[in-house]
Design a protein around this motif. Structure first.
Motif, mmCIF file in Angstrom:
data_model
loop_
_atom_site.group_PDB
_atom_site.id
_atom_site.type_symbol
_atom_site.label_atom_id
_atom_site.label_comp_id
_atom_site.label_asym_id
_atom_site.label_seq_id
_atom_site.Cartn_x
_atom_site.Cartn_y
_atom_site.Cartn_z
ATOM 1 N N LEU A 74 0.827 -1.206 0.000
ATOM 2 C CA LEU A 74 0.000 0.000 0.000
ATOM 3 C C LEU A 74 0.860 1.255 0.000
ATOM 4 O O LEU A 74 0.620 2.194 -0.761
ATOM 5 N N VAL A 75 1.891 1.288 0.842
ATOM 6 C CA VAL A 75 2.728 2.488 0.966
ATOM 7 C C VAL A 75 3.521 2.743 -0.310
ATOM 8 O O VAL A 75 3.815 3.893 -0.646
ATOM 9 N N SER A 76 3.855 1.696 -1.061
ATOM 10 C CA SER A 76 4.697 1.869 -2.249
ATOM 11 C C SER A 76 4.033 2.727 -3.327
ATOM 12 O O SER A 76 4.725 3.256 -4.202
ATOM 13 N N GLY A 77 2.717 2.881 -3.294
ATOM 14 C CA GLY A 77 2.042 3.723 -4.278
ATOM 15 C C GLY A 77 1.971 5.189 -3.890
ATOM 16 O O GLY A 77 1.493 6.021 -4.670
ATOM 17 N N LEU A 78 2.470 5.533 -2.685
ATOM 18 C CA LEU A 78 2.352 6.912 -2.209
ATOM 19 C C LEU A 78 3.087 7.946 -3.059
ATOM 20 O O LEU A 78 2.602 9.073 -3.194
#
Length: 283
Positions: A74-78
């Motif tokens: 999830l965080v990698s798309g930030l």
């Protein structure tokens, strides 16, 4: 007795050489960054995507692929979400206010090329997004022991997203009468871009026709590129069954998504021709 007049000298200054578009772009970018620092609402917009970190650290931990936790996924798309958020919320607000105060018209009359004017704001947005991406990268390294497998591909995804959404944000200003209305109007594309990004509803959980349709819009391909660049996996067909891909293989796998972004870059550039420079008159 006749006297001769002293020779006259021409005291006029030679005309200044015209300032190149590149120098104007650099000067305006420095101004944009200064104004961004003073504009508290813009700082709020910049850090809004970090709110997504809250569910990332509260959801039950599970693997979405071998060795990849759902939180890290999830965080990698930030980085891409940060570029989208800042561009679509900041650009309409700023340019609607400048158009209302006749600043844009003065720029237009003074001969500043639109590419330098719009490019300066886009470069400022990109610079802030890169800073946030570095912050996210540090968090990923500290919390999940993960660094981008292909930083150049990740940077390219952020750059293309910034350019596309910035120009689309400028087009949205045509719907706004002033800065206040621009803030409300920009929330519509913001929520739309979030919805089609596959952040909250992964494409694997969508019906196949819906997932295929979203793959032709800009956000989902950009998110896929960012995640694939982070983990060195070919996730373009979904995270289930993703295979390892690095180097040239990863770029080949990302080529269709990059092509979609380049097409949208051309569409956004064409739509920018309809940007309105004069403020809307009261009915």
């Amino acid at each position: 007795m006749a006297t001769t007049a002293p020779p006259t000298t021409d005291t006029r200054r030679p005309p200044r050489a015209p300032v190149s578009a590149v120098r104007q772009l650099l000067r305006l970018t420095r101004t944009e960054l200064t104004l961004f620092h003073r504009y508290r609402t813009a700082l709020y917009m910049a850090f809004m995507p970090l709110v997504l970190l809250l569910p990332a650290f509260t959801m039950p931990e599970a693997e979405v692929a071998p060795g990849i936790l759902n939180r890290a996924y999830l965080v990698s798309g930030l980085p891409v979400l940060s570029a989208m958020t800042l561009a679509v919320l900041h650009m309409p607000n700023v340019y609607a206010a400048r158009r209302e105060m006749m600043i844009l018209k003065r720029f237009r009359v003074s001969g500043v090329p639109p590419a330098a004017l719009f490019g300066a704001t886009g470069v400022a947005v990109f610079a802030i997004t890169v800073a946030i991406s570095v912050l996210v990268g540090g968090l990923m390294a500290a919390r999940f022991d993960t660094l981008p497998s292909d930083p150049l591909l990740l940077l390219l995804a952020v750059m293309l997203t910034t350019a596309i959404v910035s120009m689309l944000g400028l087009v949205f200003t045509n719907l706004a009468r002033n800065a206040e209305s621009a803030q409300m109007i920009s929330m519509v594309p913001f929520l739309l871009f979030i919805a089609i990004s596959g952040t909250f509803v992964p494409p694997d959980l969508m019906p196949a026709p819906v997932a295929n349709a979203l793959s032709y819009l800009p956000m989902l391909p950009a998110i896929d590129i960012a995640r694939s660049a982070y983990f060195g996996l070919d996730t373009f067909g979904g995270v289930e069954g993703a295979t390892s891909a690095t180097g040239l293989d990863l770029w080949v796998a990302a080529a269709p998504s990059l092509l979609v972004l380049l097409v949208w870059l051309g569409i956004a550039t064409y739509l920018l021709r309809f940007f309105r420079w004069d403020p809307r008159q009261a009915d």
